[in-house]
Design a protein around this motif. Structure first.
Motif, short mmCIF file in Angstrom:
data_model
loop_
_atom_site.label_atom_id
_atom_site.label_comp_id
_atom_site.label_asym_id
_atom_site.label_seq_id
_atom_site.Cartn_x
_atom_site.Cartn_y
_atom_site.Cartn_z
N ILE A 18 0.84 -1.20 0.00
CA ILE A 18 0.00 0.00 0.00
C ILE A 18 0.87 1.25 0.00
N LEU A 19 1.91 1.26 0.85
CA LEU A 19 2.79 2.43 0.93
C LEU A 19 3.49 2.70 -0.40
N GLY A 81 1.46 -4.78 -18.94
CA GLY A 81 1.10 -5.24 -17.60
C GLY A 81 0.47 -6.61 -17.61
N ASP A 82 -0.35 -6.90 -18.63
CA ASP A 82 -0.99 -8.22 -18.73
C ASP A 82 -0.05 -9.27 -19.29
N ARG A 83 0.96 -8.85 -20.04
CA ARG A 83 1.90 -9.80 -20.62
C ARG A 83 3.15 -10.03 -19.76
N LEU A 84 3.72 -8.95 -19.23
CA LEU A 84 5.01 -9.03 -18.55
C LEU A 84 4.91 -8.94 -17.03
N GLY A 85 3.81 -8.38 -16.53
CA GLY A 85 3.66 -8.27 -15.09
C GLY A 85 3.33 -6.87 -14.64
N ARG A 86 2.75 -6.79 -13.41
CA ARG A 86 2.30 -5.50 -12.87
C ARG A 86 3.47 -4.64 -12.41
N LYS A 87 4.44 -5.29 -11.71
CA LYS A 87 5.51 -4.55 -11.05
C LYS A 87 6.37 -3.77 -12.05
N ALA A 140 -3.54 0.24 -8.77
CA ALA A 140 -4.79 -0.28 -8.21
C ALA A 140 -4.84 -1.81 -8.28
N ILE A 141 -4.43 -2.36 -9.42
CA ILE A 141 -4.45 -3.82 -9.58
C ILE A 141 -3.45 -4.47 -8.64
N TYR A 142 -2.27 -3.89 -8.52
CA TYR A 142 -1.24 -4.47 -7.67
C TYR A 142 -1.72 -4.56 -6.21
N VAL A 143 -2.33 -3.47 -5.72
CA VAL A 143 -2.84 -3.48 -4.35
C VAL A 143 -4.00 -4.45 -4.20
N ALA A 144 -4.94 -4.42 -5.13
CA ALA A 144 -6.14 -5.26 -5.03
C ALA A 144 -5.78 -6.74 -5.08
N PHE A 154 -11.06 -1.03 1.12
CA PHE A 154 -10.27 -0.24 2.06
C PHE A 154 -8.83 -0.11 1.58
N TYR A 155 -8.22 -1.22 1.17
CA TYR A 155 -6.82 -1.18 0.72
C TYR A 155 -6.66 -0.25 -0.49
N THR A 156 -7.52 -0.44 -1.48
CA THR A 156 -7.36 0.35 -2.71
C THR A 156 -7.78 1.81 -2.54
N SER A 157 -8.53 2.12 -1.48
CA SER A 157 -8.93 3.52 -1.26
C SER A 157 -7.72 4.41 -1.01
N PHE A 158 -6.61 3.83 -0.54
CA PHE A 158 -5.41 4.64 -0.33
C PHE A 158 -4.83 5.10 -1.67
N ILE A 159 -5.05 4.30 -2.73
CA ILE A 159 -4.64 4.74 -4.07
C ILE A 159 -5.44 5.97 -4.47
#
Length: 530
Positions: A18-19, A81-87, A140-144, A154-159
């Protein structure tokens, strides 16, 4: 290896996720918002025009251009992001955003490089928009995909709250830099400091995000050979998928964005230009309102885990349509009561034939009536147009009293006699507090609609194409409906002479989103993400 659906709760990991995602979003939105915060300075340095109104509208159009390419960024980075990854995808987006923003701080001005200056500025804005097209969806996807199902909102609301953080950071840096630089130096070179500051933000963001691992959902897909071969094509290969994308676009992204930008940019320009509040005082007021609004996003994200994503959004849209005009009228009465009283007591009316006004005219207005409207617009005076007989000379009245329209001195004297105080003012603390309260109320409406949105959009689409399917409608909605809101609303004000008329654009978009959401948006709270 655990499957994606077997969620492992790790408090330390989740806090870092989240941070890192939230701070990255703060920094990215800082880069984008600092341009809007410095719009009046950039207008003078890069878009010299026949009138201040034209220059201001041109800089807002360039602001919107950055939003206009966001859908292209959504397609490009959604695919990655869908092919290689979110990060790794949002590592690229934050780097591109930081470099493009720092470049603005190094550009020559129009006086130094002529037409090349605004061209280079537009290129930097386009690169910023391209990068932002991949940022929000990735964060958003990474956190969710790390969040427990019952805490996803709640978690994604910080985004969502981090978007306000970026706006606040831009205000803070601009105000701090301008406070320590003399006015003449600020106009000459001090304005570059907030843009160059993004180099430090980029370094911090990269350092934090490099500590992250890939999301468990994407890891599970990759291990199982379930990664989409062509996520763009797969996102649109059936009517059911296209229908969800259209609902996300017109029902969610468009509506929540125009409310959020009204709470920030529309409010800022309204206070600065219409209500004649001194620029730094206006920024402080809007910044204070934004600080007090941070909690709304987290509150309604948390609430959406308990009552669903759809109810807060629907209620927020309905309340916006009911409250936005009264709130802006209350702001007008609170910010500059003398000017508000003069507008009510002695309204300005302009009568004549061919009373057309072109804010972009480079050689002056074509008709006498247009030139009169231009003079009133330059002063920030609201007016009402009345059609006159063909060939009739323009006439202006203030509170029913006819004024010699051809004599600028007579117009100024009549406005002053009617109580129009058109110089910039700093409102007393009580009036400023009422302005902050109005902005916080609009912020609550933004929180109701924006707070649950990240979780809803993530849950709406399948994991194989989630980055693409979520990012494309979100960035079309925010890029076109929201990104051009400052330009469209201020253009409507300039054409009509009514300082409240620009709100009708926002109201129309929200009304459309309310209907789409009520009829076609499914409830998604708690839906499994694999």
């Amino acid at each position: 290896m655990a499957k994606a659906r077997d969620h492992v709760i790790d408090g330390r990991r989740d806090r870092l996720v989240i941070l890192a995602s939230s701070l990255g979003t703060v920094f990215e939105w800082y880069d984008f918002f600092v341009y809007g915060t410095l719009a009046t300075v950039i207008a003078r340095l890069f878009f010299p025009a026949a009138s201040e109104t034209a220059g201001f509208l041109l800089v807002l159009a360039t602001f919107g251009a950055g939003f206009g390419v966001r859908p292209l960024g959504a397609i490009l980075f959604g695919y990655l992001g869908d092919r290689l990854g979110r990060k790794y995808t949002f590592l690229v987006t934050v780097t591109l955003m930081g470099v493009a923003t720092a470049a603005v701080g190094l550009l020559p001005t129009y006086a130094q490089a002529g037409i090349a200056a605004p061209v280079l500025l537009v290129i930097c804005r386009l690169l910023q928009g391209l990068a932002l097209g991949g940022e929000y969806g990735g964060a958003a996807i990474y956190v969710a995909e790390h969040a427990p199902p019952h805490r996803r909102g709640f978690y994604t609301s910080f985004i969502q709250a981090s978007v306000i953080g970026g706006f606040l950071l831009s205000l803070t840096v601009v105000l701090s830099a301008s406070a320590f630089v003399a006015p003449a130096a600020w106009q000459a070179w001090g304005w570059r400091i907030p843009f160059l500051f993004s180099i430090l933000l980029l370094a911090i963001s990269l350092w934090i995000r490099l500590k992250l691992k890939e999301s468990p959902v994407f890891q599970a897909m990759k291990a199982g050979g379930a990664v989409a071969a062509n996520p763009v094509r797969e996102s649109f290969d059936s009517w059911a998928k296209v229908r969800l994308i259209l609902v996300a676009l017109f029902g969610v992204a468009a509506g929540l964005t125009v409310i959020w930008y009204t709470a920030q940019f529309q409010a800022l320009y309204f206070i600065q230009n219409t209500l004649r509040i001194e620029d730094d005082a206006a920024r402080l007021i809007v910044g204070a309102g934004a600080v007090c609004s941070l909690g709304w996003f987290i509150l309604f994200g948390w609430l959406s885990d308990r009552i669903g994503r759809k109810p807060p959004i629907v209620i927020g849209y309905a309340l916006t349509l009911l409250l936005v005009f009264p709130l802006f009228h209350w702001m007008a009465a609170s910010a500059n009561p003398d000017l508000a009283a003069a507008m009510a007591r002695a309204p300005v009316e302009v009568a004549g034939s061919d009373c057309t006004y072109d804010p972009f005219a480079t050689k002056g207005q074509a008709t006498p009536c247009g030139r009169l409207l231009d003079a009133l617009s330059r002063k920030g005076v609201a007016y009402t147009k009345i059609a006159g007989p063909a060939g009739a000379a323009p006439r202006v009245s203030i509170g029913g009293r006819a004024i010699d329209a051809a004599d600028p001195a007579a117009l100024d004297a009549a406005l002053a006699a009617a109580g129009y105080r058109l110089g910039k003012i700093v409102p007393p603390p009580a009036d400023a507090a009422r302005l902050v309260l109005a902005i916080v109320t609009i912020g609550a409406l933004a929180g109701m609609t924006y707070g649950p949105a990240a979780a809803l959009l993530v849950e709406l689409f399948p994991a194989r194409v989630r980055y693409t399917s979520m990012s494309v409608p979100y960035h079309i909605g925010t890029g076109y409906f929201g990104g051009f809101l400052p330009f469209i609303s201020q253009y409507i004000v300039a054409r009509t002479g009514d300082p409240f008329s620009g709100l009708w654009y926002m109201a129309g978009v929200v009304a459309m989103s309310l209907i789409v959401t009520m009829v076609w948006l499914p409830e998604t709270a708690g839906k499994p993400l694999d």
